[in-house]
Design a protein around this motif. Structure first.
Motif, PDB file in Angstrom:
ATOM      1  N   ARG A   1     -65.444  -2.075  10.600  1.00 57.30           N
ATOM      2  CA  ARG A   1     -66.480  -1.982  11.630  1.00 57.30           C
ATOM      3  C   ARG A   1     -67.055  -3.373  11.951  1.00 57.30           C
ATOM      4  O   ARG A   1     -67.232  -3.723  13.126  1.00 57.30           O
ATOM      5  N   ALA A   2     -67.320  -4.166  10.913  1.00 54.67           N
ATOM      6  CA  ALA A   2     -67.916  -5.495  11.129  1.00 54.67           C
ATOM      7  C   ALA A   2     -66.966  -6.406  11.903  1.00 54.67           C
ATOM      8  O   ALA A   2     -67.389  -7.140  12.815  1.00 54.67           O
TER       9      ALA A   2
ATOM     10  N   ARG B   1     -65.840  -9.051  17.198  1.00 55.09           N
ATOM     11  CA  ARG B   1     -64.990  -9.381  18.337  1.00 55.09           C
ATOM     12  C   ARG B   1     -65.492  -8.767  19.633  1.00 55.09           C
ATOM     13  O   ARG B   1     -64.916  -8.987  20.702  1.00 55.09           O
ATOM     14  N   GLY B   2     -66.572  -8.003  19.532  1.00 55.56           N
ATOM     15  CA  GLY B   2     -67.127  -7.378  20.724  1.00 55.56           C
ATOM     16  C   GLY B   2     -66.286  -6.236  21.240  1.00 55.56           C
ATOM     17  O   GLY B   2     -66.327  -5.924  22.438  1.00 55.56           O
ATOM     18  N   TRP B   3     -65.526  -5.599  20.340  1.00 60.82           N
ATOM     19  CA  TRP B   3     -64.629  -4.527  20.749  1.00 60.82           C
ATOM     20  C   TRP B   3     -65.274  -3.161  20.580  1.00 60.82           C
ATOM     21  O   TRP B   3     -66.003  -2.908  19.616  1.00 60.82           O
TER      22      TRP B   3
ATOM     23  N   ASP C   1     -62.503   2.207  21.512  1.00 57.79           N
ATOM     24  CA  ASP C   1     -61.351   2.370  22.392  1.00 57.79           C
ATOM     25  C   ASP C   1     -60.447   1.138  22.371  1.00 57.79           C
ATOM     26  O   ASP C   1     -59.221   1.245  22.374  1.00 57.79           O
ATOM     27  N   THR C   2     -61.073  -0.062  22.348  1.00 60.24           N
ATOM     28  CA  THR C   2     -60.291  -1.298  22.350  1.00 60.24           C
ATOM     29  C   THR C   2     -59.476  -1.427  21.073  1.00 60.24           C
ATOM     30  O   THR C   2     -58.275  -1.720  21.099  1.00 60.24           O
ATOM     31  N   LEU C   3     -60.146  -1.214  19.925  1.00 62.20           N
ATOM     32  CA  LEU C   3     -59.422  -1.309  18.655  1.00 62.20           C
ATOM     33  C   LEU C   3     -58.354  -0.215  18.551  1.00 62.20           C
ATOM     34  O   LEU C   3     -57.256  -0.452  18.027  1.00 62.20           O
ATOM     35  N   ALA C   4     -58.667   0.952  19.048  1.00 66.29           N
ATOM     36  CA  ALA C   4     -57.696   2.051  19.019  1.00 66.29           C
ATOM     37  C   ALA C   4     -56.450   1.681  19.815  1.00 66.29           C
ATOM     38  O   ALA C   4     -55.320   1.938  19.375  1.00 66.29           O
TER      39      ALA C   4
END
Length: 207
Positions: free
Chosen positions: A22-23, A28-30, A33-36
């Motif tokens: 999570r950190a 990264r400001g994600w 949805d972006t990380l997924a």
């Protein structure tokens, strides 16, 4: 009792991994949805992983680590006080106390060390060479940098960079000197290894 301790440790590491994911994502400001999208997982799965509602599987951690530009080892490594406290190593023959600050090799095969040197630079005939370049900055005192036949005084606040194919050594001028050095792999072996004829540096808390 041992099983209870092991279960507690696993739980703590699991929670640490979730908080790291999570950190790193937030740093990264994600969004989820972006990380997924980058890790080829569903946002709902990621959400449950971060909140502890879903057990983390190895086949999920690998793409998450890759997407976050980190490694699996870094995500799951257990905190250890030994990685926090850096103890000095003394070598009386070299006249130096060394704190190795970079615990892991960097991508450029460099290491960082703080050194307290109490003896002058040796004479020219005792100098050594190795491939690469070394760099250091003087934190306090005055350093003697012997390069071949030259003796260069480097005062506090100044830095030096030089080819290590020139016979060289660093010493203290009149009083102990403290430096912060960036060394190549060959430089580390030349300057941080025990002097010839000595055993491994003695670990000590004295300065």
């Amino acid at each position: 009792m041992t099983q209870d301790c092991d279960a507690s440790t696993d739980t703590n590491i699991d929670a640490l991994v979730r908080s790291r994911i999570r950190a790193l994502r937030l740093a990264r400001g994600w969004s989820l949805d972006t990380l997924a999208r980058r890790s080829f997982l569903s946002p709902s799965n990621l959400s449950r992983i971060e909140t502890g509602q879903r057990r983390i599987a190895l086949d999920q951690l690998v793409p998450i680590a890759r997407a976050l530009d980190t490694t699996l080892d870094q995500l799951i490594e257990s905190p250890n006080d030994d990685d926090v406290v850096i103890r000095p190593q003394r070598n009386e023959q070299r006249g130096a106390t060394i704190w190795t600050l970079a615990r892991e090799r960097t991508p450029f095969e460099m290491s960082v060390a703080k050194m307290r040197i109490t003896t002058p630079a040796p004479p020219t005939e005792e100098l050594g060479v190795h491939p690469g370049r070394d760099w250091f900055i003087v934190l306090s005192g005055t350093a003697e940098l012997r390069l071949g036949d030259r003796l260069i005084l480097v005062e506090a606040g100044n830095a030096a960079e030089f080819s290590t194919m020139i016979p060289h050594a660093i010493g203290a001028h009149d009083a102990p000197v403290e430096i912060l050095a960036i060394l190549s792999h060959d430089g580390e072996r030349a300057h941080l290894a025990p002097a010839k004829g000595t055993t491994e540096p003695e670990t000590s808390t004295r300065k």
